[in-house]
Design a protein around this motif. Sequence first.
Motif, mmCIF file in Angstrom:
data_model
loop_
_atom_site.group_PDB
_atom_site.id
_atom_site.type_symbol
_atom_site.label_atom_id
_atom_site.label_comp_id
_atom_site.label_asym_id
_atom_site.label_seq_id
_atom_site.Cartn_x
_atom_site.Cartn_y
_atom_site.Cartn_z
ATOM 1 N N GLU A 9 -2.848 7.990 6.609
ATOM 2 C CA GLU A 9 -2.862 9.359 6.090
ATOM 3 C C GLU A 9 -4.113 10.105 6.532
ATOM 4 O O GLU A 9 -4.040 11.280 6.929
ATOM 5 C CB GLU A 9 -2.772 9.327 4.564
ATOM 6 C CG GLU A 9 -1.409 8.894 4.035
ATOM 7 C CD GLU A 9 -1.383 8.827 2.518
ATOM 8 O OE1 GLU A 9 -2.484 8.934 1.908
ATOM 9 O OE2 GLU A 9 -0.294 8.671 1.936
ATOM 10 N N ASP A 10 -5.258 9.456 6.461
ATOM 11 C CA ASP A 10 -6.503 10.096 6.899
ATOM 12 C C ASP A 10 -6.460 10.391 8.389
ATOM 13 O O ASP A 10 -6.988 11.419 8.848
ATOM 14 C CB ASP A 10 -7.696 9.197 6.580
ATOM 15 C CG ASP A 10 -7.931 9.056 5.086
ATOM 16 O OD1 ASP A 10 -7.434 9.905 4.330
ATOM 17 O OD2 ASP A 10 -8.590 8.079 4.685
ATOM 18 N N GLU B 194 -4.581 13.543 9.169
ATOM 19 C CA GLU B 194 -5.316 14.760 8.809
ATOM 20 C C GLU B 194 -6.498 15.022 9.740
ATOM 21 O O GLU B 194 -7.095 16.093 9.685
ATOM 22 C CB GLU B 194 -5.817 14.644 7.370
ATOM 23 C CG GLU B 194 -4.698 14.546 6.339
ATOM 24 C CD GLU B 194 -5.220 14.309 4.941
ATOM 25 O OE1 GLU B 194 -6.471 14.221 4.802
ATOM 26 O OE2 GLU B 194 -4.418 14.223 3.998
ATOM 27 N N SER B 195 -6.834 14.032 10.570
ATOM 28 C CA SER B 195 -7.973 14.214 11.463
ATOM 29 C C SER B 195 -7.549 15.020 12.690
ATOM 30 O O SER B 195 -6.376 15.331 12.894
ATOM 31 C CB SER B 195 -8.522 12.858 11.904
ATOM 32 O OG SER B 195 -7.581 12.192 12.735
ATOM 33 N N SER B 196 -8.532 15.322 13.541
ATOM 34 C CA SER B 196 -8.268 16.131 14.740
ATOM 35 C C SER B 196 -7.727 15.303 15.900
ATOM 36 O O SER B 196 -7.305 15.865 16.911
ATOM 37 C CB SER B 196 -9.565 16.833 15.176
ATOM 38 O OG SER B 196 -10.583 15.871 15.436
ATOM 39 N N GLU B 197 -7.707 13.989 15.774
ATOM 40 C CA GLU B 197 -7.242 13.135 16.860
ATOM 41 C C GLU B 197 -5.713 13.059 16.860
ATOM 42 O O GLU B 197 -5.105 12.803 15.812
ATOM 43 C CB GLU B 197 -7.819 11.719 16.716
ATOM 44 C CG GLU B 197 -9.322 11.652 16.773
ATOM 45 C CD GLU B 197 -9.871 12.069 18.122
ATOM 46 O OE1 GLU B 197 -9.110 12.016 19.115
ATOM 47 O OE2 GLU B 197 -11.045 12.460 18.182
ATOM 48 N N PRO B 198 -5.082 13.293 18.026
ATOM 49 C CA PRO B 198 -3.617 13.185 18.099
ATOM 50 C C PRO B 198 -3.161 11.752 17.802
ATOM 51 O O PRO B 198 -3.718 10.792 18.338
ATOM 52 C CB PRO B 198 -3.308 13.579 19.550
ATOM 53 C CG PRO B 198 -4.535 14.287 20.046
ATOM 54 C CD PRO B 198 -5.686 13.700 19.297
ATOM 55 N N LEU B 199 -2.154 11.614 16.951
ATOM 56 C CA LEU B 199 -1.683 10.295 16.553
ATOM 57 C C LEU B 199 -1.127 9.515 17.734
ATOM 58 O O LEU B 199 -1.347 8.303 17.866
ATOM 59 C CB LEU B 199 -0.620 10.417 15.466
ATOM 60 C CG LEU B 199 -0.073 9.102 14.903
ATOM 61 C CD1 LEU B 199 -1.195 8.266 14.295
ATOM 62 C CD2 LEU B 199 1.011 9.374 13.865
ATOM 63 N N GLY B 200 -0.399 10.211 18.616
ATOM 64 C CA GLY B 200 0.176 9.530 19.779
ATOM 65 C C GLY B 200 -0.883 8.946 20.692
ATOM 66 O O GLY B 200 -0.760 7.804 21.155
ATOM 67 N N ARG B 201 -1.922 9.710 20.958
ATOM 68 C CA ARG B 201 -2.998 9.205 21.824
ATOM 69 C C ARG B 201 -3.751 8.056 21.147
ATOM 70 O O ARG B 201 -4.167 7.104 21.815
ATOM 71 C CB ARG B 201 -3.965 10.334 22.179
ATOM 72 C CG ARG B 201 -5.142 9.889 23.052
ATOM 73 C CD ARG B 201 -5.931 11.081 23.539
ATOM 74 N NE ARG B 201 -5.177 11.825 24.532
ATOM 75 C CZ ARG B 201 -5.155 11.526 25.830
ATOM 76 N NH1 ARG B 201 -5.845 10.489 26.276
ATOM 77 N NH2 ARG B 201 -4.460 12.250 26.662
ATOM 78 N N SER C 182 0.810 -1.216 0.000
ATOM 79 C CA SER C 182 0.000 0.000 0.000
ATOM 80 C C SER C 182 0.851 1.276 0.000
ATOM 81 O O SER C 182 0.368 2.342 -0.404
ATOM 82 C CB SER C 182 -0.935 0.012 1.215
ATOM 83 O OG SER C 182 -0.205 0.193 2.421
ATOM 84 N N PHE C 183 2.122 1.182 0.413
ATOM 85 C CA PHE C 183 2.994 2.352 0.463
ATOM 86 C C PHE C 183 3.761 2.559 -0.843
ATOM 87 O O PHE C 183 4.606 3.451 -0.930
ATOM 88 C CB PHE C 183 3.991 2.227 1.628
ATOM 89 C CG PHE C 183 3.355 2.394 2.974
ATOM 90 C CD1 PHE C 183 3.211 3.658 3.544
ATOM 91 C CD2 PHE C 183 2.877 1.293 3.668
ATOM 92 C CE1 PHE C 183 2.611 3.808 4.780
ATOM 93 C CE2 PHE C 183 2.276 1.434 4.916
ATOM 94 C CZ PHE C 183 2.138 2.701 5.465
#
Length: 551
Positions: free
Chosen positions: A296-297, A300-307, A40-41
């Motif tokens: 990728e989506d 771009e969202s409002s959710e922090p990736l780390g959390r 996919s990458f």
Amino acid sequence: MNAGILLVLLALGAIAISAFGRRVNAQPGLLILVAAAAVSFVPGLPRLELDPELILGLVVPPLLYAAALEFSFFSFLRNLRAILGLGVVLVLLTAWLSRVAVDAMMPTLGAGVALLLAAIVAPPDTVTITAHGEELGLTRRVTAILTGESLVNDAMALTLFSIALAATGGEETFIDNGALLFAWSALVGVLIGFALGNLATAIRRRLDDPTLGTAIGLVVPFAAYLAAEEAHASGVLAVVVAGFNVAVESEYGNRRRERLGFRTRMTEREVWPVLGALLESFVFAYTGLQMKFVIEDLRESSEPLGRTLLTGVVLLVVVIAVRFAWVAVVFGRRLLANQSLQRRLQDPLFRKRWDEHLQQVAERRGRTPEIPEALGWKEQTLLSWTGMRGIVTLGAAGGIPLLTEDGAPFPHRDTLQFLAYFVVFGTLLLQGPTLSLLARRLRIDTSEEDRVALEQLALAERIAADAEAGTLPPPPDDDRPGRRGRDGRARRRRRRRVHTEAAPTDPATLDRFDRQREALSISVITGTLDDEAAQVVLARLDRQQAAEQRP
């Protein structure tokens, strides 16, 4: 790249990786998932995204139906208590604790979205494990429990998923009360599955064409699923019940004319494994190809990736730990109680009182109660470590719609899919490669089960041989201790009546193959013979008859 060409390449690549995985004794699903995620990458690769309803409606029904066809319904009944505990109670407990964990880690998702995610990750994919049960050293009882659990927990989780999906997506339901809606969904789903299973069996008995009979069998899971969903019921439950009904009626109809033709059975034995392998490979490959785009989506969202990653780790720990705790408490308690009873039975006074108690129970129920054999701690350990998530979790995650009923984007869809994929990857990477190693270290002794299985197979061969010579098996003997009295006599009469009604009035009117099938069916229905042993001999009879009638 054209989407059609990509689909063909996807299917061919998944099959090739699956073949390689089986050759090196690795989990094909895990290899396909990892390989597709890596692909996919590749720069410039377009995103392949199918209609979410297609994934649940076209992939899940045939997989569950095929599993129900292959599983022994009589074995399901023998292990019903353990299966319901794992497939119903544990799924609900896992869903509830997962929802609590997600609520605590990411409160911005909301209670409805958290419940939807919990329903997606709740059911383990134990059918994939049982396919390699003999290689892993699983006992037959553990294999039966895991197979039955997979059918029940998939139905339970996807029913919960449908209700949560309707609530989160703003879909109006005709019953506002959640508990009543769940009850309606389960009950009506069972009734629809039973009705369509009977209808399909009745039609196929009147067809003297294995191709058409198999074609009707292929339609059944989709018909059951769509009919149930149209009635606001559980399509998954309808599929499982239809599969059980068709399997039992096809093999063990009370009269020869009510059983399915042997050519249709032989065709189905070849078709369903092929279809199942293709669909499983496709789902794993399709899911892997979504990985780059889901990440990728998510960025771009409002959710922090780390959390989000931390939530995935917590959710992974919860689904694994809950299964360990459930097995330890429920099955461990039964083992301790069984061991305590065996020790107390060594006391002559207690043994006398126990026998008197069994006699009283037998007089009331018409049968002697048996002490169920508890799973040992080695079997419990393996049972605890078989909680890998797979096809149903991936299918449900892919089945989340893009839009809600009012046309708005489905809330937190990318986060839901990422967390579901994280749990699947995590369980497959942690538990998949280590399961066979754990089984080898435990060295579970299956010699006693193997001995009993050989005895049952020898009994099945003897019953078939006697029937071929024109002798039907005698009615079962219920005059054992504890089966006397009015209830015992009534039970004995009922079982003799089943035997008499199942037997043809004139064995000479049947050919030798039908006489053998008749005798084996009677023996299974009356409890004289295990279903697993009968299936082996019945399959051999089908092959022999086909060879003799080949032009």
